[in-house]
Enzyme design. Structure first.
Site, short mmCIF file in Angstrom:
data_model
loop_
_atom_site.label_atom_id
_atom_site.label_comp_id
_atom_site.label_asym_id
_atom_site.label_seq_id
_atom_site.Cartn_x
_atom_site.Cartn_y
_atom_site.Cartn_z
N HIS A 208 -44.10 -87.76 38.06
CA HIS A 208 -44.36 -89.20 38.04
C HIS A 208 -45.84 -89.56 38.12
O HIS A 208 -46.20 -90.73 38.03
CB HIS A 208 -43.62 -89.90 39.19
CG HIS A 208 -44.25 -89.65 40.52
ND1 HIS A 208 -44.08 -88.48 41.21
CD2 HIS A 208 -45.07 -90.41 41.28
CE1 HIS A 208 -44.77 -88.53 42.34
NE2 HIS A 208 -45.38 -89.69 42.41
C1 UD1 Z 1 -46.05 -94.71 43.92
C2 UD1 Z 1 -47.29 -94.21 44.68
C3 UD1 Z 1 -47.35 -92.69 44.59
C4 UD1 Z 1 -46.06 -92.07 45.06
C5 UD1 Z 1 -44.90 -92.66 44.26
C6 UD1 Z 1 -43.57 -92.11 44.66
C7 UD1 Z 1 -49.28 -95.66 44.66
C8 UD1 Z 1 -50.62 -95.85 44.08
N1 UD1 Z 1 -48.52 -94.72 44.08
O1 UD1 Z 1 -46.21 -94.38 42.55
O2 UD1 Z 1 -48.41 -92.24 45.42
O3 UD1 Z 1 -46.13 -90.68 44.90
O4 UD1 Z 1 -44.91 -94.08 44.45
O5 UD1 Z 1 -42.56 -92.60 43.84
O6 UD1 Z 1 -48.94 -96.34 45.60
N2 UD1 Z 1 -40.47 -98.99 39.47
C9 UD1 Z 1 -39.13 -99.28 39.39
N3 UD1 Z 1 -38.43 -99.44 40.55
C10 UD1 Z 1 -39.01 -99.33 41.77
C11 UD1 Z 1 -40.38 -99.04 41.85
C12 UD1 Z 1 -41.10 -98.88 40.68
O7 UD1 Z 1 -38.55 -99.39 38.31
O8 UD1 Z 1 -38.31 -99.49 42.79
C13 UD1 Z 1 -41.23 -98.81 38.22
C14 UD1 Z 1 -42.02 -100.03 37.80
O9 UD1 Z 1 -41.98 -100.13 36.43
C15 UD1 Z 1 -43.44 -99.68 38.23
C16 UD1 Z 1 -43.47 -98.16 38.08
O10 UD1 Z 1 -42.14 -97.73 38.40
O11 UD1 Z 1 -44.41 -100.30 37.46
C17 UD1 Z 1 -44.44 -97.50 39.02
O12 UD1 Z 1 -44.23 -97.90 40.38
P1 UD1 Z 1 -45.47 -97.96 41.42
O13 UD1 Z 1 -44.98 -98.27 42.78
O14 UD1 Z 1 -46.55 -98.82 40.86
O15 UD1 Z 1 -46.05 -96.49 41.37
P2 UD1 Z 1 -45.33 -95.08 41.43
O16 UD1 Z 1 -45.61 -94.39 40.15
O17 UD1 Z 1 -43.91 -95.19 41.88
#
Ligand code: UD1
Length: 382
Positions: A208
């Site tokens: 991820h």
């Molecule tokens: C975040 C953390 C990362 C951690 C990871 C674990 C930061 C900078 N990054 O990254 O350190 O290792 O979480 O998963 O804080 N999304 C969903 N459902 C959710 C959450 C997210 O669909 O419940 C999708 C959204 O499209 C979002 C994307 O995933 O834009 C990324 O989510 P985000 O929380 O921005 O970063 P992660 O890649 O999950």
């Protein structure tokens, strides 16, 4: 004493669960704040259920956005909560955007409220400033009064940055508290059977990191390598929402056809699958640690790791960089050859199921009047 504990994203929940359980007690009030950085059932609620955690006292519902917008939203919504709760301690864990955002808000209100900030999992460094997590880690450490480190190398990193000794405390790895407590239950599950694979005879993958999945060439190379590995053994791949989105965007769905792709797993099912894997391929920090404790060989799909102890003491190895198909395949072969170790046999000091006790002991012994001074030579965290 009143402690406000912050959790925001998936890797936070298994870290705060043992701290909350250990803090519970008549003389210690705990207030749990969930920022809502992760919000899907499979990324959040399922962990609360699996780990028997209380519902959050405050849910900020910030959701997904750019780094700046997400961090700002957490800050804006957290400030009034902090002002109304007025805790003795604010405890933040790990390195996600919510960690930094809440530490920053607390740092600006620290004088007014008289609270301390404790960072659990302090001192880890990848030294790669392109990683958002590295920015979050370094800044959160600078802002915190109490730096609870998971391993001795993390203390050394903090000392090298000029942080005073009295702000650093050895805690060990709190995620391992959860792992050891939940492993017996995870081992009763039939997740392998459900997915049509056999214990000890499959590879498990998670992916991820933006540096791996947000760019078509690197995501393409990794998926191609996984398809090659899948010719030799089943490859089970619970797909993170970010990765699912990018795979579609880059037209790479074909590369998933040979793999057993599934939705993200809950805590127990993921632990069951990790424990039963012949090898794990991952870019997650948490899985590097979990495989080290479980004794499962791990191939880390990153240029470097902020958890070098999992390579030195544990069962982890970095795939050759830059990631290419042949390099990943040869790292997987080496991992499979190295074989599995007994649970706990490679665990570093303090990865023993007692980290939450050490954390709570530090919070109790230092609060509220004995909070360490913040000014260090040349490194004034204010
Ligand atoms: C975040 C953390 C990362 C951690 C990871 C674990 C930061 C900078 N990054 O990254 O350190 O290792 O979480 O998963 O804080 N999304 C969903 N459902 C959710 C959450 C997210 O669909 O419940 C999708 C959204 O499209 C979002 C994307 O995933 O834009 C990324 O989510 P985000 O929380 O921005 O970063 P992660 O890649 O999950």
């Amino acid at each position: 004493m009143r402690t406000l504990v912050v959790a925001g994203a998936r890797p936070n929940f298994m870290k705060v669960a043992p701290i909350i359980a250990c803090l519970g007690g008549s003389e210690h009030e705990v207030v749990l704040v969930h920022t809502g950085q992760h919000y899907d059932d499979l990324m959040s609620d399922t962990f609360f259920r699996d780990l028997g955690m209380p519902a959050p006292d405050h849910y900020l519902g910030v959701g997904s956005a750019s780094h700046a917008a997400q961090t700002a939203r957490v800050m804006e919504s957290f400030e009034p909560v902090l002002l109304s709760v007025r805790p003795d301690w604010v405890v933040v864990v790990g390195d996600v955007n919510s960690t930094l955002a809440c530490a920053l808000v607390a740092a600006k209100l620290r004088e007014e409220l008289g609270c301390g900030i404790a960072h659990v999992e302090a001192g880890l460094r990848s030294r790669d400033w392109r990683m958002p997590e590295e920015v979050n880690r370094v800044l959160t450490d600078r802002l915190s009064n109490l730096l609870l480190v998971p391993s001795r190398d993390a203390s050394a990193n903090l000392r090298a940055e000029g942080i005073e000794e009295e702000r650093i405390a050895f805690a060990g790895n709190v995620m391992v508290d959860t792992l050891l407590a939940q492993l017996p239950r995870a081992r009763t599950l039939d997740t392998q059977e459900r997915l049509g694979v056999t214990r000890g005879a499959y590879a498990l993958v998670t992916l991820h990191r933006p540096s791996n999945v947000d760019e078509p060439h690197s995501l393409g190379s990794i998926l191609e390598a996984l398809a090659e590995v899948a010719k030799e053994m089943p490859v089970v791949f619970p797909v993170h929402p970010r990765t699912r989105m990018r795979t579609v965007e880059f037209g790479l769905q074909w590369a998933l056809e040979r793999l057993v792709t599934i939705e993200p797993l809950g805590y127990h099912e993921m632990l069951c699958m990790t424990d039963g894997a012949a090898t794990v391929l991952t870019d997650s920090g948490g899985l590097q640690e979990e495989t080290t404790v479980l004794g499962v060989p791990c191939v880390t799909l990153r240029e470097q790791t902020e958890r070098p102890i999992t390579v030195q003491a544990g069962t982890n190895r970095l795939a050759p960089w830059p990631l290419e198909v042949e390099g990943i395949r040869s790292a997987v072969r080496a991992a499979l050859q190295s074989g599995r170790q007994a649970v706990g046999s490679c665990a570093p000091e303090g990865w023993d199921g007692r980290a939450a006790h050490r954390i709570v002991r530090e919070l109790r012994s230092r609060t509220p009047v004995r909070v360490a001074p913040l000014v260090a030579q040349g490194f004034d965290s204010r």
